[in-house]
Design a protein around this motif. Structure first.
Motif, PDB file in Angstrom:
ATOM      1  N   UNK A   1     -22.564  27.302 -18.352  1.00 49.30           N
ATOM      2  CA  UNK A   1     -21.869  27.985 -19.445  1.00 49.30           C
ATOM      3  C   UNK A   1     -22.415  29.397 -19.649  1.00 49.30           C
ATOM      4  N   UNK A   2     -23.733  29.559 -19.474  1.00 52.37           N
ATOM      5  CA  UNK A   2     -24.331  30.887 -19.614  1.00 52.37           C
ATOM      6  C   UNK A   2     -23.843  31.824 -18.516  1.00 52.37           C
ATOM      7  N   UNK A   3     -23.726  31.292 -17.308  1.00 49.56           N
ATOM      8  CA  UNK A   3     -23.244  32.115 -16.193  1.00 49.56           C
ATOM      9  C   UNK A   3     -21.796  32.518 -16.423  1.00 49.56           C
ATOM     10  N   UNK A   4     -20.977  31.576 -16.885  1.00 52.76           N
ATOM     11  CA  UNK A   4     -19.580  31.888 -17.176  1.00 52.76           C
ATOM     12  C   UNK A   4     -19.471  32.954 -18.259  1.00 52.76           C
ATOM     13  N   UNK A   5     -20.287  32.843 -19.303  1.00 56.94           N
ATOM     14  CA  UNK A   5     -20.261  33.836 -20.363  1.00 56.94           C
ATOM     15  C   UNK A   5     -20.723  35.199 -19.848  1.00 56.94           C
ATOM     16  N   UNK A   6     -21.713  35.192 -18.961  1.00 54.10           N
ATOM     17  CA  UNK A   6     -22.163  36.454 -18.377  1.00 54.10           C
ATOM     18  C   UNK A   6     -21.046  37.099 -17.554  1.00 54.10           C
TER      19      UNK A   6
END
Length: 276
Positions: free
Chosen positions: A106-111
Motif C-alpha cells: 500500500x505504501x508503494x502504491x501511494x508513493x
C-alpha cells in the motif's frame, strides 16, 4: 428489501443528471458551433448560438494550412503505443502487488500515485536535457516513453483494484495444475480481468491523447500530435477563434467517437467487481 423510489424523485434525479451532463457538454457544443461561424461572427457581442450564417470554410482552411493527418497519426501512435507499453509493465506489477503478500504494498502504491501530484514543470528541464542528449526530442519514441511514465501510476492503481476482486483460489488452482508464473498471468489472470484491462486501456488512451504540456515542450514538428496542432492556431497576431474551434473539433472528434462506441465497455470495466 429494495427501497421504493417515487416518480417525483426519479424526475428530479433525471433532471439533475441532464443538467450536469449538458453543463459538461456545453463547452464542446460551443466549440463545434463556433467552428461553423465566420471570424466576425465568432467574436460578435452578443454571441449567437444557432442563428448565424453556417460555413465550412474554416475546416477547409485548416486542412489546407496544416497536415492534419500527420498530426492525427502521431496522436494515435503516441497514445496507443504508450498505453500498450504501460499495460505490459503494469499487469505483472499489479499482479505481484495484488497476490504476493507484502507489508509495504500500500505504501508503494501511494508513493506511485504521489508522483502524479508533482507539477510537470518541476521536472521539465532535466527531462528536456535527457531527451536532448539521447536524441529523443521531437520523436514519437520519446513521447511514448514520457506518456508511459506519467500514466503508469494510474494504470497500476486501476489494475491493482481490478485484480484484487479476482479470487486468489483460482490462481492457486492453476498453480496446482502446473501453470508457470507467466502462464498464470497470461492465460488465467488476464482473461478474467479483461473488462478492467479494457477500461484502463481506454481511459489511458484518452489521457495520452489529451496531454498537452509534454507534447508542446518536447516536440517541434515531426512528432507533434493533435494537441500541438491546436496550439499552432494561437499566433502573435491574435486568436482566430473560428479556425481554432475548427482545429479543436477535428482534434477531439476521433476520441469522442471512440468514447461513444466504447462507453458500454468503459462503464462495465469501471464497475468491475462492484457487485458480488
Amino acid at each position: 428489501m429494495a427501497r421504493a423510489v417515487t416518480t417525483r424523485r426519479k424526475a428530479v434525479i433525471t433532471a439533475c443528471a441532464w443538467a450536469v451532463g449538458l453543463t459538461i457538454f456545453f463547452p464542446i457544443l460551443w466549440t463545434l458551433l463556433t467552428s461553423f461561424k465566420t471570424e466576425a461572427e465568432a467574436i460578435a457581442d452578443p454571441p449567437s448560438l444557432f442563428f448565424f450564417q453556417w460555413t465550412t470554410e474554416n475546416y477547409g482552411e485548416v486542412l489546407q494550412r496544416s497536415n492534419y493527418f500527420r498530426h492525427f497519426a502521431n496522436s494515435v501512435i503516441i497514445s496507443v503505443g504508450s498505453t500498450l507499453l504501460g499495460l505490459l509493465i503494469a499487469i505483472p506489477t499489479a499482479w505481484s502487488m495484488a497476490f504476493v503478500p507484502a507489508k509495504r504494498n500500500k505504501d508503494i502504491l501511494m508513493w506511485m500515485l504521489s508522483t502524479k501530484m508533482l507539477p510537470p514543470v518541476g521536472v521539465l528541464i532535466p527531462i528536456y536535457l535527457i531527451f536532448r542528449d539521447f536524441g529523443l526530442l521531437d520523436t514519437r519514441t520519446g513521447l511514448v516513453i514520457v506518456m508511459t511514465l506519467i500514466n503508469l501510476p494510474i494504470i497500476i492503481w486501476m489494475l491493482f483494484t481490478y485484480f484484487k476482486e479476482i479470487p486468489g483460489e483460482i490462481l492457486e488452482a492453476a498453480r496446482m495444475d502446473g501453470a508457470t508464473l507467466w502462464a498464470e498471468i497470461l492465460y488465467v489472470l488476464t482473461p478474467m480481468a479483461v473488462p478492467g484491462i479494457a477500461s484502463t486501456l481506454l481511459l489511458n488512451i484518452i489521457l495520452a491523447w489529451n496531454e498537452a504540456f509534454w507534447t508542446l515542450n518536447l516536440t517541434a514538428s515531426k512528432a507533434a500530435p493533435l494537441t500541438a496542432f491546436i496550439a499552432s492556431y494561437s499566433s502573435p497576431e491574435g486568436l482566430f477563434y473560428a479556425k481554432l474551434s475548427a482545429a479543436s473539433a477535428m482534434a477531439i472528434a476521433p476520441i469522442l467517437i471512440m468514447g461513444w462506441f466504447s462507453q458500454k465497455q468503459l462503464v462495465r470495466g469501471l464497475t468491475f467487481g462492484a457487485v458480488k
